[in-house]
Design a protein around this motif. Structure first.
Motif: not given
Length: 388
Positions: A172-178, A243-250, A295-297
């Motif tokens: 579940l991805t998150a932008s991290g906000g402002p 916020s390019i990868i919106h989420s995914g599944v492993q 794309l960073t995480f």
């Protein structure tokens, strides 16, 4: 091609207006059947004049006369009151309900829509946070699909379509906000103006503040838990600033599938109301060669942004705790927006409220209603003391 008739719960809000833009761009596929709003009667009237729905509802009964007068020359039914919002969900003419009301207010009309066999395009995460087990059980009983509108849950859904394999974990991805990267000390001086300035998404005030505090990601974790029937500890939050990868599944074999696209809510809205079709659009495309940082995480900072951990703990405790947590957060956000509570005070405030609410292990819908009322009253009482 048969036109799908759409009811929008919250047509004047961020999701509602973007849903209408999707309908506007696809008149051969969609029509607005019912529009509802809280108190913004002027925008509701403007929307009704353009889209010619069968009916509109203004929840604020004091705005009924203005709404009725403004639409007197159009063949549009006009209703008022929160009860009417639930009642119009029973119209046989509705094919899909876009549940975009903000907060707990979306629960009752969404359940009524499910009970009357309407497909749900769900943008109101609080509905599943407060009463996820009940809502999912109702949907299964009435054979009603719940199609996620949140970009993250839409991405997860798109990643599992056609898959038979077991999910190992949800990403579940998150932008991290402002305020991503700020320390707890720095957060003590943030203002509501800075909190309302999200770096990637254009959203309403409640969702934007929740994003800044990371509560939004906590609510989305609980929503994902119910939508995809996985335990909370199989959901991993990844801070992904672009916020390019919106989420995914492993999956259990180690394979990972993700859904990508520009941060534009019209994409998941269109996918939800048009499913299973993919409808051609002119929305912006990703240019991978122009992304300045690739794309960073990052791992979420649970010590600084405690709301995410509070939400996940409430999911582990279960019962009516997520409902109490959600009610406390709604009051906290209102308090922050009205300068009655500090940004860093919200997590302590929410925990305080949860600790004072009566625990119910297996709540009924009536229990959920009672819990929301009790938690809201406790929260409003604490807010008056100005201790956070």
């Amino acid at each position: 091609m048969e036109i799908r008739r759409i009811a929008i719960l919250g047509s004047t809000g961020s999701i509602g207006t973007q849903t209408l833009d999707v309908i506007r761009r696809n008149p051969d596929r969609f029509a607005a059947e019912v529009l509802t709003a809280g108190s913004n009667w002027e925008l509701l009237v403007k929307q009704a004049v353009e889209f010619k729905p069968n009916a509109v509802v203004i929840a604020d009964e004091s705005k009924y006369t203005q709404t009725l007068d403004a639409l007197k020359d159009y063949p549009i039914k006009v209703f008022a009151g929160s009860g009417a919002i639930s009642q119009v969900m029973e119209f046989d003419s509705i094919d899909v309900v876009v549940a975009a009301l903000v907060g707990y207010a979306g629960l009752r009309p969404t359940i009524n829509a499910i009970r009357h066999g309407k497909a749900i395009a769900l943008a109101n995460k609080e509905t599943l946070v407060a009463a996820g087990n009940i809502v999912i059980a109702e949907a299964l009983e009435h054979k009603v699909p719940i199609l996620p509108v949140d970009s993250e849950h839409s991405a997860i859904f798109q990643s599992i379509i056609g898959e038979q394999g077991e999910i190992e974990k949800i990403l579940l991805t998150a932008s991290g906000g402002p305020f991503r990267g700020m320390t707890a000390q720095q957060l003590k001086t943030v203002t509501k103006e800075s909190a309302l300035h999200h770096p990637n998404w254009n959203m309403g005030a409640k969702v934007t503040i929740d994003s800044a505090s990371m509560m939004n990601k906590g609510l989305e974790t609980i929503e994902a838990m119910h939508l995809f029937q996985v335990p909370v500890d199989k959901i991993e939050v990844l801070v992904h600033p672009q916020s390019i990868i919106h989420s995914g599944v492993q999956f259990v074999d180690g394979s990972v599938k993700v859904q990508m696209g520009m941060p534009d809510m019209r994409l998941p809205i269109q996918f939800a109301i048009g499913y299973p079709d993919r409808i051609k659009s002119e929305f912006p495309r990703v240019d991978f060669f122009s992304l300045p940082n690739g794309l960073t995480f990052e791992k979420p900072d649970l010590k600084t942004f405690r709301n995410l951990g509070i939400a996940m703990d409430s999911a582990r405790k279960g019962g009516n705790v997520p409902c109490a947590m959600n009610a406390a957060n709604e009051v906290a956000v209102r308090g922050f927006l009205h300068d009655n509570i500090s940004f860093v005070g919200m997590p302590d405030f929410i925990e305080d409220v949860i600790s004072k609410v009566s625990f119910v292990a297996n709540p009924t819908l009536d229990d959920i209603m009672d819990t929301h009322k009790e938690a809201t009253q406790i929260a409003e009482t604490i807010l008056l003391k100005n201790i956070y």
